[in-house]
Motif scaffolding. Structure first.
Motif, PDB file in Angstrom:
ATOM      1  N   THR A 100      37.240  41.612  76.610  1.00 37.69           N
ATOM      2  CA  THR A 100      36.378  41.194  75.510  1.00 37.69           C
ATOM      3  C   THR A 100      36.751  41.929  74.235  1.00 37.69           C
ATOM      4  OG1 THR A 100      34.060  40.926  74.808  1.00 37.69           O
ATOM      5  CG2 THR A 100      34.600  42.960  75.979  1.00 37.69           C
ATOM      6  N   THR A 101      36.447  41.303  73.114  1.00 34.73           N
ATOM      7  CA  THR A 101      36.459  41.995  71.830  1.00 34.73           C
ATOM      8  C   THR A 101      35.062  42.563  71.611  1.00 34.73           C
ATOM      9  OG1 THR A 101      35.697  40.115  70.508  1.00 34.73           O
ATOM     10  CG2 THR A 101      38.056  40.242  70.968  1.00 34.73           C
ATOM     11  N   ILE A 102      34.908  43.398  70.608  1.00 37.69           N
ATOM     12  CA  ILE A 102      33.573  43.915  70.282  1.00 37.69           C
ATOM     13  C   ILE A 102      33.562  44.396  68.835  1.00 37.69           C
ATOM     14  CG2 ILE A 102      34.042  46.298  71.036  1.00 37.69           C
ATOM     15  CD1 ILE A 102      31.125  46.295  72.184  1.00 37.69           C
ATOM     16  N   VAL A 103      32.414  44.212  68.179  1.00 41.53           N
ATOM     17  CA  VAL A 103      32.181  44.800  66.865  1.00 41.53           C
ATOM     18  C   VAL A 103      30.752  45.307  66.869  1.00 41.53           C
ATOM     19  CG1 VAL A 103      31.535  42.556  65.850  1.00 41.53           C
ATOM     20  CG2 VAL A 103      32.250  44.438  64.357  1.00 41.53           C
ATOM     21  N   ALA A 104      30.536  46.489  66.299  1.00 43.65           N
ATOM     22  CA  ALA A 104      29.206  47.101  66.312  1.00 43.65           C
ATOM     23  C   ALA A 104      28.959  47.816  64.999  1.00 43.65           C
ATOM     24  CB  ALA A 104      29.078  48.083  67.477  1.00 43.65           C
ATOM     25  N   CYS A 105      27.698  47.773  64.549  1.00 47.74           N
ATOM     26  CA  CYS A 105      27.300  48.435  63.310  1.00 47.74           C
ATOM     27  C   CYS A 105      26.078  49.297  63.575  1.00 47.74           C
ATOM     28  CB  CYS A 105      26.994  47.399  62.239  1.00 47.74           C
ATOM     29  SG  CYS A 105      26.418  48.097  60.666  1.00 47.74           S
ATOM     30  N   LEU A 106      26.085  50.498  63.064  1.00 47.75           N
ATOM     31  CA  LEU A 106      24.948  51.405  63.126  1.00 47.75           C
ATOM     32  C   LEU A 106      24.375  51.582  61.731  1.00 47.75           C
ATOM     33  CD1 LEU A 106      26.000  54.288  65.539  1.00 47.75           C
ATOM     34  CD2 LEU A 106      23.807  53.094  65.593  1.00 47.75           C
ATOM     35  N   LEU A 107      23.065  51.402  61.604  1.00 47.04           N
ATOM     36  CA  LEU A 107      22.372  51.701  60.364  1.00 47.04           C
ATOM     37  C   LEU A 107      21.483  52.912  60.624  1.00 47.04           C
ATOM     38  CD1 LEU A 107      21.338  48.106  59.239  1.00 47.04           C
ATOM     39  CD2 LEU A 107      23.305  49.452  58.479  1.00 47.04           C
ATOM     40  N   GLN A 108      21.726  53.970  59.897  1.00 43.12           N
ATOM     41  CA  GLN A 108      20.968  55.204  60.120  1.00 43.12           C
ATOM     42  C   GLN A 108      20.797  55.919  58.790  1.00 43.12           C
ATOM     43  OE1 GLN A 108      21.450  57.593  63.777  1.00 43.12           O
ATOM     44  NE2 GLN A 108      22.054  59.286  62.458  1.00 43.12           N
ATOM     45  N   GLY A 109      19.579  56.413  58.560  1.00 47.56           N
ATOM     46  CA  GLY A 109      19.297  56.987  57.252  1.00 47.56           C
ATOM     47  C   GLY A 109      19.404  55.874  56.234  1.00 47.56           C
ATOM     48  N   ASN A 110      20.249  56.049  55.249  1.00 46.49           N
ATOM     49  CA  ASN A 110      20.489  54.974  54.272  1.00 46.49           C
ATOM     50  C   ASN A 110      21.964  54.572  54.276  1.00 46.49           C
ATOM     51  OD1 ASN A 110      21.517  57.305  53.196  1.00 46.49           O
ATOM     52  ND2 ASN A 110      20.786  56.931  51.111  1.00 46.49           N
ATOM     53  N   ALA A 111      22.627  54.715  55.443  1.00 43.26           N
ATOM     54  CA  ALA A 111      24.061  54.457  55.530  1.00 43.26           C
ATOM     55  C   ALA A 111      24.404  53.525  56.687  1.00 43.26           C
ATOM     56  CB  ALA A 111      24.823  55.777  55.679  1.00 43.26           C
ATOM     57  N   ALA A 112      25.549  52.854  56.539  1.00 46.02           N
ATOM     58  CA  ALA A 112      26.088  51.984  57.587  1.00 46.02           C
ATOM     59  C   ALA A 112      27.376  52.582  58.121  1.00 46.02           C
ATOM     60  CB  ALA A 112      26.349  50.590  57.035  1.00 46.02           C
ATOM     61  N   TYR A 113      27.540  52.466  59.427  1.00 43.94           N
ATOM     62  CA  TYR A 113      28.759  52.879  60.124  1.00 43.94           C
ATOM     63  C   TYR A 113      29.148  51.715  61.034  1.00 43.94           C
ATOM     64  CZ  TYR A 113      26.560  57.435  59.074  1.00 43.94           C
ATOM     65  OH  TYR A 113      25.945  58.495  58.479  1.00 43.94           O
ATOM     66  N   TRP A 114      30.430  51.475  61.211  1.00 43.99           N
ATOM     67  CA  TRP A 114      30.796  50.391  62.109  1.00 43.99           C
ATOM     68  C   TRP A 114      32.123  50.658  62.817  1.00 43.99           C
ATOM     69  CZ3 TRP A 114      30.423  49.799  56.803  1.00 43.99           C
ATOM     70  CH2 TRP A 114      31.604  49.523  56.090  1.00 43.99           C
ATOM     71  N   ALA A 115      32.330  49.902  63.882  1.00 42.70           N
ATOM     72  CA  ALA A 115      33.538  50.044  64.686  1.00 42.70           C
ATOM     73  C   ALA A 115      33.850  48.699  65.318  1.00 42.70           C
ATOM     74  CB  ALA A 115      33.344  51.101  65.775  1.00 42.70           C
ATOM     75  N   HIS A 116      35.141  48.469  65.622  1.00 37.05           N
ATOM     76  CA  HIS A 116      35.497  47.224  66.284  1.00 37.05           C
ATOM     77  C   HIS A 116      36.779  47.386  67.082  1.00 37.05           C
ATOM     78  CE1 HIS A 116      38.439  46.803  63.052  1.00 37.05           C
ATOM     79  NE2 HIS A 116      38.927  45.724  63.636  1.00 37.05           N
ATOM     80  N   CYS A 117      36.940  46.477  68.023  1.00 38.30           N
ATOM     81  CA  CYS A 117      38.161  46.379  68.807  1.00 38.30           C
ATOM     82  C   CYS A 117      38.418  44.894  69.021  1.00 38.30           C
ATOM     83  CB  CYS A 117      38.025  47.104  70.147  1.00 38.30           C
ATOM     84  SG  CYS A 117      39.482  46.982  71.222  1.00 38.30           S
ATOM     85  N   GLY A 118      39.549  44.393  68.545  1.00 39.28           N
ATOM     86  CA  GLY A 118      39.853  42.977  68.672  1.00 39.28           C
ATOM     87  C   GLY A 118      39.636  42.240  67.367  1.00 39.28           C
ATOM     88  N   ASP A 119      39.179  40.978  67.449  1.00 36.88           N
ATOM     89  CA  ASP A 119      39.061  40.169  66.237  1.00 36.88           C
ATOM     90  C   ASP A 119      37.651  39.643  65.968  1.00 36.88           C
ATOM     91  OD1 ASP A 119      38.893  38.270  68.213  1.00 36.88           O
ATOM     92  OD2 ASP A 119      40.500  36.984  67.441  1.00 36.88           O
ATOM     93  N   SER A 120      36.644  40.226  66.596  1.00 38.15           N
ATOM     94  CA  SER A 120      35.276  39.962  66.151  1.00 38.15           C
ATOM     95  C   SER A 120      35.059  40.795  64.888  1.00 38.15           C
ATOM     96  CB  SER A 120      34.266  40.343  67.237  1.00 38.15           C
ATOM     97  OG  SER A 120      34.355  39.442  68.319  1.00 38.15           O
ATOM     98  N   ARG A 121      34.432  40.210  63.892  1.00 42.31           N
ATOM     99  CA  ARG A 121      34.430  40.813  62.555  1.00 42.31           C
ATOM    100  C   ARG A 121      33.064  41.270  62.066  1.00 42.31           C
ATOM    101  NH1 ARG A 121      38.287  36.892  58.782  1.00 42.31           N
ATOM    102  NH2 ARG A 121      40.261  37.311  59.880  1.00 42.31           N
ATOM    103  N   LEU A 122      33.112  42.193  61.106  1.00 44.35           N
ATOM    104  CA  LEU A 122      31.960  42.602  60.308  1.00 44.35           C
ATOM    105  C   LEU A 122      32.258  42.292  58.848  1.00 44.35           C
ATOM    106  CD1 LEU A 122      29.783  45.754  60.355  1.00 44.35           C
ATOM    107  CD2 LEU A 122      31.130  45.285  58.287  1.00 44.35           C
ATOM    108  N   TYR A 123      31.286  41.690  58.177  1.00 41.40           N
ATOM    109  CA  TYR A 123      31.328  41.470  56.728  1.00 41.40           C
ATOM    110  C   TYR A 123      30.133  42.201  56.116  1.00 41.40           C
ATOM    111  CZ  TYR A 123      34.493  37.486  57.588  1.00 41.40           C
ATOM    112  OH  TYR A 123      35.539  36.684  57.967  1.00 41.40           O
TER     113      TYR A 123
END
Length: 305
Positions: A100-123
């Protein structure tokens, strides 16, 4: 934290939907994730589900109520999902590992962090501008980057990835952040069924002009129309940070009043009915619970065919 979320998943022209998505949150941290089980390998829907469940289980264990190192968490939790897939294939004596591919985003405090493997995307769209987008782990994206340095004549199929979860080698996991969020910022996670037939410009425009409750379903329908009968699964999850207006069709979440130990999730992180509480979950128990859940998923899937 205060955010609104809207999500949709369509099977398209495929026999089954192998995409999975979901989110979970505590008072101080929110995790949003999407996975796309890969065709050509066994049990793609199990691969995507297992990757998300592993992510959610580790989030439930570690977010108390926030994460000390969000980027490290994302990297380690995604790799943990990879190892779960390898164990699953070994336990079931599969000739090939579900991937599988995967993309994940963390929202914490007032900031965003993200990570991915493959071709699922974050915009990430702010106002009418695309502030950030993940770069696919595909030969096409790699070639486009390299072509700026060295001309390359041969074009690769966009579907060919050089990394994913469940692959024989160690997956490549790219992380980014922190990026300070502003009210009205919109984060969209999607499988390649969306961006493969809808351009970045159109995705950005729709998010800029419409609330996510309108933009997300319209983008999904446009992807299905553009791709036609052979459309891939189309899955989209969007979040608006500190949304100015609440909409009846979106889920509005405010976490300020939650206690330190409250955990909410649309991703099943442990076996329903289990008497093991989150604080007592060790790695072995997480693995056992996830294996039992996915065995149930597999049996249920077999009955439908």
């Amino acid at each position: 934290m205060r955010f609104s979320v809207y999500q949709v998943s369509r099977k398209g022209g495929r026999e089954k939907n192998e995409d999975r998505m979901g989110y979970c949150y505590t008072r101080s941290s929110g995790l949003f994730a999407l996975a796309d089980g890969m065709g050509g390998h066994p049990e793609g829907e199990v691969a995507s589900q297992l990757a998300l469940q592993t992510l959610a289980a580790m989030f439930q264990r570690d977010a108390k109520p926030g994460l000390k190192d969000p980027l490290r968490f994302l990297h380690d939790a995604i790799l943990a999902g990879h190892h779960q897939l390898l164990r699953y294939a070994t336990d079931k004596a599969l000739l090939d590992t579900p991937r599988t591919t995967i993309v994940a985003c963390l929202l914490q405090g007032n900031a965003a962090y993200w990570a991915h493997c493959g071709d699922s995307r974050l915009y990430l769209v702010r106002g009418d501008k695309l502030i950030a987008r993940t770069r696919d782990h595909s030969y096409t994206e790699l070639q486009d980057t390299m072509a700026q340095v060295v001309p390359i004549a041969q074009r690769f199929n966009r579907n060919v990835l050089f990394t994913c979860l469940g692959s024989p080698g160690k997956p490549v996991v790219d992380t980014a952040g922190p990026l300070l969020m502003q009210a009205g910022d919109k984060v969209l996670l999607c499988s390649d069924g969306l961006w493969g037939s809808v351009s970045d410009a159109v995705i950005t425009e729709q998010l800029a002009l419409r609330p996510i409750s309108d933009a997300v379903p319209e983008l999904a329908e446009q992807a299905l129309r553009n791709a036609g009968e052979k459309s891939d699964n189309v899955t989209v999850l969007a979040v608006e940070w500190e949304a100015a207006e609440e909409d009846d069709s979106t889920i509005a979440v405010s976490t300020q009043s939650l206690g330190d130990d409250v955990f909410a999730s649309t991703i099943q992180a442990s076996l329903a009915g289990s008497d093991v509480v989150a604080d007592e979950l060790d790695d072995a128990e997480i693995e056992r619970s996830i294996r039992e859940i996915n065995e149930a998923i597999r049996k249920s899937s077999q009955k439908k065919h």
